[in-house]
Each structure stands twice: as structure tokens, then as C-alpha cells.
Design a protein around this motif. Sequence first.
Motif, PDB file in Angstrom:
ATOM      1  N   GLY A  58       1.206  -1.164  -0.033  1.00 40.91           N
ATOM      2  CA  GLY A  58      -0.273  -0.232   0.076  1.00 40.91           C
ATOM      3  C   GLY A  58       0.582   1.386   0.578  1.00 40.91           C
ATOM      4  O   GLY A  58       2.319   1.294  -0.032  1.00 40.91           O
ATOM      5  N   THR A  62      -0.105   4.499   4.569  1.00 37.97           N
ATOM      6  CA  THR A  62      -1.148   3.616   5.336  1.00 37.97           C
ATOM      7  C   THR A  62      -0.760   2.468   6.254  1.00 37.97           C
ATOM      8  O   THR A  62      -0.100   1.998   6.332  1.00 37.97           O
ATOM      9  CB  THR A  62      -1.847   2.949   4.267  1.00 37.97           C
ATOM     10  OG1 THR A  62      -1.705   2.447   3.644  1.00 37.97           O
ATOM     11  CG2 THR A  62      -2.073   4.193   3.525  1.00 37.97           C
ATOM     12  N   SER A  64      -1.523  -0.984   5.477  1.00 43.11           N
ATOM     13  CA  SER A  64      -0.990  -1.668   3.923  1.00 43.11           C
ATOM     14  C   SER A  64      -0.183  -2.171   4.238  1.00 43.11           C
ATOM     15  O   SER A  64       1.185  -1.998   3.417  1.00 43.11           O
ATOM     16  CB  SER A  64      -1.638  -1.932   2.541  1.00 43.11           C
ATOM     17  OG  SER A  64      -2.188  -0.298   2.498  1.00 43.11           O
TER      18      SER A  64
END
Length: 97
Positions: A58, A62, A64
Motif C-alpha cells: 500500500g 497506511t 498496508s
Amino acid sequence: MRKIQVVVKRDDDSASSQSSTNSAFTVRRVRYKECQKNHAASVGGYAVDGCREFMPSGDEGTDSAFICAACGCHRNFHRREVETEVATNSSSSSSSP
């Protein structure tokens, strides 16, 4: 993933004149290499998945971004490699009294 951390350190000596500026820059590049997670730890063995380098799944900032897109492991399972560079800049201007 390349993460750059810049640390600026300024050395101001009282003996130096005001016309000269000394500064030192430390640049650290952090890279995450091969995955070292032991996938067979629950059965008493040792097996790694062969992931050669961390690739975030990601965008930076973030949750992720901490998961590897190649192997699915957290970034902490990958070997951390830090490259450090130190550069100094000295500039002085001469003035006539």
C-alpha cells in the motif's frame, strides 16, 4: 521500499567567526531485504519462503504499507539494512575590516 531519514546537525563553535557556517548532514537510507520468517516454527522445523526484498502493498502512511506484497509478511520479518552517509558543508565569506 526505500525510506530516507535526514538528520541535520549544526556545529556552531564559539571560536569561529560569524561569517563562516559549518553544518553536517547525516543521511540514512533504510532498506528491507529478504524475509526471515520461519514458516515451519509450529512443527519444529525451519523454512523460509524465499522472498528476496520487501515490497509494500500500500501507500506510505497506511497500514498496508507494512505488509509485503510478495510474501504477505509484516515488514519486521524482513532483514533491515541501513546505509549511512555523513556529508559536511563548510562555507566562509571573507570580509575586509
